[in-house]
Structures are given as structure tokens and as C-alpha cells.
Write an enzyme that holds these catalytic residues in place. Sequence first.
Site, mmCIF file in Angstrom:
data_model
loop_
_atom_site.group_PDB
_atom_site.id
_atom_site.type_symbol
_atom_site.label_atom_id
_atom_site.label_comp_id
_atom_site.label_asym_id
_atom_site.label_seq_id
_atom_site.Cartn_x
_atom_site.Cartn_y
_atom_site.Cartn_z
ATOM 1 N N ASP A 423 32.734 25.952 14.074
ATOM 2 C CA ASP A 423 33.723 26.675 13.262
ATOM 3 C C ASP A 423 34.816 27.192 14.209
ATOM 4 O OD1 ASP A 423 35.121 28.575 11.797
ATOM 5 O OD2 ASP A 423 33.338 29.266 10.710
ATOM 6 N N HIS A 424 36.012 26.663 14.043
ATOM 7 C CA HIS A 424 37.079 27.004 14.996
ATOM 8 C C HIS A 424 37.580 28.451 14.842
ATOM 9 C CE1 HIS A 424 39.738 26.205 18.147
ATOM 10 N NE2 HIS A 424 40.228 25.040 17.787
#
Length: 451
Positions: A423-424
Site C-alpha cells: 500500500d503506497h
Amino acid sequence: MREIKVPDIGGIRVPIIELLVKVGDSVAIDTPLITLESDKASMEVPSTHAGIIKEILVKLGDTVQEGDAVVKLEEAQSIQTTQTVQAQQTPATPTISKPVEIAVTSTQTVAQNTKSLQTNTFNLANTVNNTLPADITSSVNLDDTIYHASPSVRKLARELGLHLKRVTGTGLKNRITDEDLKSFIKQALQTGSNNSTNNSTAQANTSLAGLLPWPEVDFSKFGQTQSKPLSRIKKLSGANLHRNWVMIPHVTNHEQADITELEKFRVQLNKEYEKQGIKITMLAFLIKAAVAALKQFPNFNSSLQGDDLVLKQYFNIGFAADTPNGLVVPVIKQADQKGIVELAQEMAELAKLARDGKLKPDQMQGGCFSISSLGGIGGTYFTPIINAPEVAIMGVCKASYQPIYNGKDFEARLILPMSLSWDHRVIDGAEAARFNTYFAQVLADFRRITL
Ligand code: COA
């Protein structure tokens, strides 16, 4: 003190999926106390008496049957009597009419709340029906029995003409909670749409996201077709996967792990444990390596909650299991405290339960990180979808012998292809690359786990 018991529910034991009251709450006759859910339907257990909840005798996840006590209640009548007696015994007490007020007030409050809720519901229904896009409000006749939701949520959805398939459930067993329904309505009201009146899920979703409508094709024009309904698991996992795919900015990093030595060790262990009927696959080592990597990179063992990152101090690892009805993710709890053999055994048990459709909700909850192994099937790399609210997932494919240059010659080494999706919002590319590198190093030399 009165015990309120489960009424006749058809001679079955059913899990409690919602506690609707807490100690100290005033309830009226028919106030729902708990929600039960069988495979086919959910139902609320109402209070048979008015009064104040003194003790809750059950907990979430318990299974109950007819006659089981749910709560202890001090009846409105007995509150009145006790306090009347106290009032009579204590000269300083101003008036003996007060207990009556207490009893009446609590009942009235419930009644008033119910009335104001009804009024609010009515207003909301009006607002929503006037404001929601037509494709959301036009599906009232569709069957919603397979969607987990309490009767009150179902009722509100019905009143709004909103099919529950549109709402993503975040509760136990993907249950659609009151909050889920409200946030869906809120989002729909904010987004708005004047798209067509078709009621397909895909189209409703695309119109909400401001996308083109889903293509409507008459496939029979091109050849014979057959319609097959999606399984219940596919519908549930599909809704989750869709949300996760849309809401999480995914990035996937690929890596290769040299598992030549680890495979030799695995084969050796399998010989040793053969007589005990224990089979150790690569997945058990992956779970152990995941724990080591999570310890080394704590951001990967977290969940986003608003603007906060909740860092977990426990290590529960989920693994994707392919079942005849679709994908499920059983969770191995406290994987850090288990050895490879124990992990392999537990994994085999959970995978069997998954295939037999017998996993309990708590066996799929509490995960920190997931592993999706297609190693027994094939392929090289893929892009696994993160299992929210986790922030990363490791996907592995089939290991194969590759010619690896050792500085002098090419050597045949067993290489495991790994794909880490992250998850950036929580993790950066450099951190993900380090995580992957470390993960691969542990697999290449499992002694690192002891460091
Ligand atoms: N490379 C090469 N071979 C591998 C391997 C890998 N990475 N992983 C497993 N294998 C081998 C095993 O050693 C076993 O070989 P054997 O029968 O000769 O001993 C064979 O493949 C089958 O293994 P499997 O039964 O799949 O065990 P597992 O522990 O690897 O996996 C499950 C168990 C439950 C995870 C697996 O059965 C499953 O369901 N996988 C699919 C997960 C999925 O659908 N993911 C996609 C989500 S989008």
C-alpha cells in the site's frame, strides 16, 4: 432480576453476530438485544420485558439455542418497587413519585428514541430517494438474503430502495453494519449521478465512480451461453477484492529467492516426518520468513486508521486457499510462536477446513499479512491484491531451476519467484525493495531467522 432468553428459533444453534445493548442500557419490550445469524437468515432477539440491563451473559461469536439466557435485566417494575421502598425508608428523599418517573422515563426515552429514529429514517428515505441516482434506488425487488446484515439494516435498506449488494460490509463475515449502510448513502449523496436506470451492480458502481457504464452485451447473438450464479464466497470475496483494488494504491515489486538449500532441507524434513503423516510444503517456510520480515520492517505489520498507522505487536499470517467455491484466507495466529512443523500441520488443517467450507469466522480474522502461494500450480509472477486492512501481501509462484552466474560459472539453482504488493500510502518503494530483499535472503539462508 430477570433473565431474557433466546426464544424458539427452530431447534438450531446459531452464532451471535451482534450485541445490540450494553450494561446500563434501558430497554423497552421488543428492543433488540442481540442478532443471530444462521446460514440463511439473521434475526434479532428482542427483550420480552422493559428495564435496565444489568449483565450481558453472552459474547460475540457464542452460539446459542432456544432457552439460553442472553442478559440479566432489572425490570422497570422492580426498579420502581426498590426505589419506592428506598424512598419510603429515607425521610430525606424528596418524593416517592420519583421511582415511577424513573421507570416511565426510561420507557419513554426508548419510545421517544424509536420515534425520532423512525422520523429520521423517514426523512433520510425521502432525501435519499430524491437524491440518489436512479440506478441505485431501482433495485428494491432483488433478493438480498445472502448479504449479512441485521434486520434493522435490511429494513432501512428496503425503505430506501437500496439493494444490499451495493454496500460493502466491514463487519464480522463481511456483515453490512449500520455504519456501512450510512457511509454508502453518504457517499452516494455526495457523488450523485444522473446515469441510466439499469440496476446491474457493475453499472451502479461505475456510475458512482463517474465511469462509463458497464458494457451491456447480448452474448447470445454470438453463440450459445449459459448463466451460472456466482458462489456465495465469490460474491463476498469479490466485494472485498473490488474495494481493496479501488481504495488501496497498490504497487507490486518482484524478487527472486534462491531456495536451493531450503528445498533440500524441506525434502529432508519430509523424510523424517513421513511416518507421522506430516507434510511440510514451502508455504510453512514462507510464513516463518514473513514473520521475520515483519519484525524487521514493522510498517508492514500495520493498518491505516484515519491518519494513524496502527502498528501490531502480534504476528498472525493469512494464506490464500483455493476452494471449490472460491478464495478464502485462513489465518495462522501467533505464527511467531510456532515452529515449521506446527505451522505445516495447522496450515494443512485450516486448508482442509477451507476446502470443506467449515472455516469459522474467527479462523479468518486477525491477520497481519497474507501470503498467496500459486507454487503448487504454476506461473512466474503476478500482482496479488492486498487483503485490507493489511498493508501488504506476498505472492509466490512455482520455483524452477535457473542458470545463475556464481562469478565463475552458471549454476543450476532453484529460484522462487516472489511478488510483493504494498500500500503506497503506508510504504515506500525503497522500503518495499528492502523488505523483499530481506525476505529472499531469509529463504536463501534460513539461519538468518535466528539473527
Ligand atoms: N514451487 C514449487 N513447488 C511448490 C511450491 C513452489 N513455490 N509450493 C508448493 N509446491 C509444491 C508442493 O511441494 C507440493 O508438491 P508435492 O505434491 O510434490 O509434494 C505441490 O506443489 C502442491 O502443494 P500444495 O498442496 O498447493 O501445498 P501448499 O502448501 O503449497 O499450498 C494452499 C497450500 C492451501 C495454499 C494451496 O493448496 C492453495 O490453495 N493455493 C492457491 C492459493 C490461491 O488461490 N492464491 C491466489 C489468490 S489470488
